[in-house]
Design a protein around this motif. Structure first.
Motif, PDB file in Angstrom:
ATOM      1  N   ILE A 275      20.616 107.784 116.030  1.00 41.20           N
ATOM      2  CA  ILE A 275      19.640 107.789 114.933  1.00 41.20           C
ATOM      3  C   ILE A 275      18.817 109.073 114.936  1.00 41.20           C
ATOM      4  O   ILE A 275      18.587 109.686 113.874  1.00 41.20           O
ATOM      5  CB  ILE A 275      18.723 106.549 115.028  1.00 41.20           C
ATOM      6  CG1 ILE A 275      19.535 105.289 114.730  1.00 41.20           C
ATOM      7  CG2 ILE A 275      17.552 106.670 114.064  1.00 41.20           C
ATOM      8  CD1 ILE A 275      18.753 103.996 114.917  1.00 41.20           C
ATOM      9  N   LEU A 276      18.368 109.505 116.110  1.00 44.06           N
ATOM     10  CA  LEU A 276      17.575 110.735 116.181  1.00 44.06           C
ATOM     11  C   LEU A 276      18.393 111.940 115.752  1.00 44.06           C
ATOM     12  O   LEU A 276      17.940 112.760 114.943  1.00 44.06           O
ATOM     13  CB  LEU A 276      17.036 110.923 117.592  1.00 44.06           C
ATOM     14  CG  LEU A 276      15.858 110.028 117.978  1.00 44.06           C
ATOM     15  CD1 LEU A 276      15.602 110.086 119.470  1.00 44.06           C
ATOM     16  CD2 LEU A 276      14.604 110.428 117.204  1.00 44.06           C
ATOM     17  N   HIS A 277      19.602 112.070 116.278  1.00 47.78           N
ATOM     18  CA  HIS A 277      20.434 113.213 115.897  1.00 47.78           C
ATOM     19  C   HIS A 277      20.744 113.186 114.410  1.00 47.78           C
ATOM     20  O   HIS A 277      20.641 114.200 113.715  1.00 47.78           O
ATOM     21  CB  HIS A 277      21.738 113.225 116.705  1.00 47.78           C
ATOM     22  CG  HIS A 277      22.672 114.309 116.277  1.00 47.78           C
ATOM     23  ND1 HIS A 277      23.601 114.139 115.267  1.00 47.78           N
ATOM     24  CD2 HIS A 277      22.792 115.594 116.682  1.00 47.78           C
ATOM     25  CE1 HIS A 277      24.261 115.266 115.087  1.00 47.78           C
ATOM     26  NE2 HIS A 277      23.792 116.165 115.926  1.00 47.78           N
ATOM     27  N   GLY A 278      21.141 112.011 113.903  1.00 48.42           N
ATOM     28  CA  GLY A 278      21.511 111.905 112.494  1.00 48.42           C
ATOM     29  C   GLY A 278      20.348 112.160 111.561  1.00 48.42           C
ATOM     30  O   GLY A 278      20.491 112.826 110.522  1.00 48.42           O
ATOM     31  N   THR A 279      19.172 111.652 111.920  1.00 52.27           N
ATOM     32  CA  THR A 279      17.989 111.853 111.075  1.00 52.27           C
ATOM     33  C   THR A 279      17.601 113.321 111.023  1.00 52.27           C
ATOM     34  O   THR A 279      17.322 113.879 109.939  1.00 52.27           O
ATOM     35  CB  THR A 279      16.806 111.017 111.610  1.00 52.27           C
ATOM     36  OG1 THR A 279      17.159 109.633 111.584  1.00 52.27           O
ATOM     37  CG2 THR A 279      15.562 111.238 110.766  1.00 52.27           C
ATOM     38  N   TYR A 280      17.572 113.962 112.175  1.00 50.10           N
ATOM     39  CA  TYR A 280      17.212 115.395 112.211  1.00 50.10           C
ATOM     40  C   TYR A 280      18.273 116.241 111.501  1.00 50.10           C
ATOM     41  O   TYR A 280      17.947 117.212 110.810  1.00 50.10           O
ATOM     42  CB  TYR A 280      17.019 115.861 113.654  1.00 50.10           C
ATOM     43  CG  TYR A 280      15.598 115.706 114.141  1.00 50.10           C
ATOM     44  CD1 TYR A 280      14.730 116.796 114.202  1.00 50.10           C
ATOM     45  CD2 TYR A 280      15.101 114.460 114.501  1.00 50.10           C
ATOM     46  CE1 TYR A 280      13.418 116.646 114.636  1.00 50.10           C
ATOM     47  CE2 TYR A 280      13.796 114.296 114.931  1.00 50.10           C
ATOM     48  CZ  TYR A 280      12.952 115.392 114.994  1.00 50.10           C
ATOM     49  OH  TYR A 280      11.654 115.246 115.416  1.00 50.10           O
ATOM     50  N   GLU A 281      19.547 115.881 111.670  1.00 56.79           N
ATOM     51  CA  GLU A 281      20.615 116.657 111.027  1.00 56.79           C
ATOM     52  C   GLU A 281      20.514 116.541 109.508  1.00 56.79           C
ATOM     53  O   GLU A 281      20.664 117.536 108.779  1.00 56.79           O
ATOM     54  CB  GLU A 281      21.973 116.166 111.516  1.00 56.79           C
ATOM     55  CG  GLU A 281      23.141 117.075 111.189  1.00 56.79           C
ATOM     56  CD  GLU A 281      23.090 118.394 111.945  1.00 56.79           C
ATOM     57  OE1 GLU A 281      23.826 119.314 111.541  1.00 56.79           O
ATOM     58  OE2 GLU A 281      22.312 118.520 112.929  1.00 56.79           O
ATOM     59  N   ARG A 282      20.248 115.343 109.024  1.00 59.90           N
ATOM     60  CA  ARG A 282      20.121 115.129 107.585  1.00 59.90           C
ATOM     61  C   ARG A 282      18.949 115.930 107.030  1.00 59.90           C
ATOM     62  O   ARG A 282      19.052 116.576 105.979  1.00 59.90           O
ATOM     63  CB  ARG A 282      19.923 113.638 107.304  1.00 59.90           C
ATOM     64  CG  ARG A 282      19.841 113.269 105.831  1.00 59.90           C
ATOM     65  CD  ARG A 282      19.627 111.762 105.679  1.00 59.90           C
ATOM     66  NE  ARG A 282      19.626 111.391 104.269  1.00 59.90           N
ATOM     67  CZ  ARG A 282      18.583 111.510 103.449  1.00 59.90           C
ATOM     68  NH1 ARG A 282      17.437 112.027 103.918  1.00 59.90           N
ATOM     69  NH2 ARG A 282      18.660 111.152 102.178  1.00 59.90           N
ATOM     70  N   LYS A 283      17.826 115.909 107.728  1.00 57.65           N
ATOM     71  CA  LYS A 283      16.632 116.635 107.257  1.00 57.65           C
ATOM     72  C   LYS A 283      16.853 118.143 107.341  1.00 57.65           C
ATOM     73  O   LYS A 283      16.429 118.893 106.466  1.00 57.65           O
ATOM     74  CB  LYS A 283      15.432 116.219 108.115  1.00 57.65           C
ATOM     75  CG  LYS A 283      14.075 116.598 107.530  1.00 57.65           C
ATOM     76  CD  LYS A 283      12.964 115.964 108.327  1.00 57.65           C
ATOM     77  CE  LYS A 283      11.583 116.335 107.784  1.00 57.65           C
ATOM     78  NZ  LYS A 283      11.317 115.727 106.467  1.00 57.65           N
ATOM     79  N   GLU A 285      19.776 119.729 107.113  1.00 53.63           N
ATOM     80  CA  GLU A 285      20.716 120.137 106.064  1.00 53.63           C
ATOM     81  C   GLU A 285      20.057 120.155 104.691  1.00 53.63           C
ATOM     82  O   GLU A 285      20.446 120.935 103.813  1.00 53.63           O
ATOM     83  CB  GLU A 285      21.919 119.188 106.067  1.00 53.63           C
ATOM     84  CG  GLU A 285      22.836 119.372 107.274  1.00 53.63           C
ATOM     85  CD  GLU A 285      23.931 118.337 107.332  1.00 53.63           C
ATOM     86  OE1 GLU A 285      23.915 117.413 106.483  1.00 53.63           O
ATOM     87  OE2 GLU A 285      24.803 118.444 108.220  1.00 53.63           O
ATOM     88  N   ALA A 286      19.049 119.299 104.495  1.00 48.51           N
ATOM     89  CA  ALA A 286      18.345 119.286 103.202  1.00 48.51           C
ATOM     90  C   ALA A 286      17.543 120.566 103.002  1.00 48.51           C
ATOM     91  O   ALA A 286      17.298 120.995 101.864  1.00 48.51           O
ATOM     92  CB  ALA A 286      17.427 118.070 103.124  1.00 48.51           C
ATOM     93  N   GLY A 287      17.123 121.182 104.110  1.00 50.67           N
ATOM     94  CA  GLY A 287      16.447 122.474 104.035  1.00 50.67           C
ATOM     95  C   GLY A 287      15.011 122.411 103.584  1.00 50.67           C
ATOM     96  O   GLY A 287      14.380 123.445 103.338  1.00 50.67           O
TER      97      GLY A 287
END
Length: 312
Positions: A275-283, A285-287
């Motif tokens: 969850i932590l990795h996925g949440t940070y990766e999504r944010k 990538e959104a830039g």
């Protein structure tokens, strides 16, 4: 000259940025050694292993089997790898060479094998890796090659076949027919200078007691238990990861409400990491809103989980 800092995701392990869910593996990657965090009771289990192994005399004279149990995703493999790494380092201090043989993925996934067939396959694959690691004497390698898939022939001779300075640390596949397979490993595979690790998510205290009872006339296995996340574990894990890369990368911190949500929904360290990795990766990538002045919020976590079809 200072390297410019750039926005990064602080949660992948060093060297495994593309595979963020792989467990810590310090015997292969030294940089992982200081990434262990005391969650799930893993630190206590590691200390118990150190105490049980002691000065390595029992391992060198009789060999040992270590059985690690706990729920799926609770860090069993990471603990096994930590114990294997510590053993190799202790052996090195004594002028010996610890050779880690990873057989965890050696069995075919599309076949139902009996305990005997699984043990035969383990034996055959072990022989190949011993040859690759140059762990055996040349004459022993040639003498045993014809029996490489015969556990009854290979394992009783294994310690005598090893080079004098070699101790094996063997990571076994997860047992299938649980009790019987573990007992077979302990009886048939036991050999001086060989440390076997097996892990399973399906043992309960009664199963462990039964294994110990059935092996009471043999050297009993070392049994280690890793539990679920406890109060404070999610915050401790996140804090550890978030302070590691401040000099090389830019990223937001977690809001207090986000930490509270993680504490409620995360049952295991694997789930927490995902969850932590996925949440940070999504944010990332959104830039947007990805600076040190920003926060990762409850809404960010929920947006990531909603994308997976999960609704906290």
């Amino acid at each position: 000259m200072t390297t410019s800092r750039r926005p990064i995701n602080p949660f992948p392990l060093p060297g495994w940025e593309r595979t963020p869910m792989r467990p810590l593996r310090p015997w292969e990657r030294k940089g992982h050694r200081d990434y262990y965090v005391d969650v799930d009771g893993a630190a206590s289990a590691f200390q118990e292993f150190q105490q049980e192994i002691g000065d390595l005399t029992g391992l060198l004279e009789d060999g040992r089997l270590v059985l690690v149990t706990g729920d799926s995703g609770c860090g069993k493999t990471a603990l096994v790898n930590r114990c294997a790494d510590w053993t190799v380092l202790e052996l090195r201090r004594r002028g010996m060479r610890g050779v880690v043989v990873d057989l965890t993925g050696c069995l075919p996934e599309d076949e139902e094998l009996s305990i005997h067939e699984r043990t035969v396959h383990v034996c055959d694959q072990l022989f190949d890796q011993l040859v690759d690691a140059r762990a055996m004497r040349q004459d022993a390698e040639e003498a045993l090659r014809g029996d490489r898939d015969n556990p009854q022939r290979i394992f009783p001779r294994l310690s005598r076949a090893l080079n004098d300075d070699v101790v094996l640390v063997v990571l076994l596949p997860s047992p299938n027919e649980l009790l019987d397979e573990v007992v077979r490993y302990a009886r048939q595979l036991r050999s001086p200078r060989v440390l076997f690790f097996a892990e399973s998510a399906f043992f309960d205290p009664d199963d462990i007691a039964e294994v110990v009872r059935r092996l009471e006339s043999w050297v009993p296995p070392i049994t280690l238990l890793v539990g679920k996340l406890d109060d404070g574990d999610p915050e401790r894990f996140a804090d550890d990861r978030l302070v590691r890369h401040t000099e090389v990368g830019i990223y937001p911190q977690l809001s207090d409400e986000a930490v509270e949500l993680l504490s409620k929904i995360c049952q295991s360290v694997a789930m927490l990491q995902r969850i932590l990795h996925g949440t940070y990766e999504r944010k990332l990538e959104a830039g947007l809103s990805y600076t040190e002045a920003d926060l990762v919020t409850v809404d960010d976590i929920r947006a990531y989980l909603n994308g997976l079809g999960m609704h906290p």
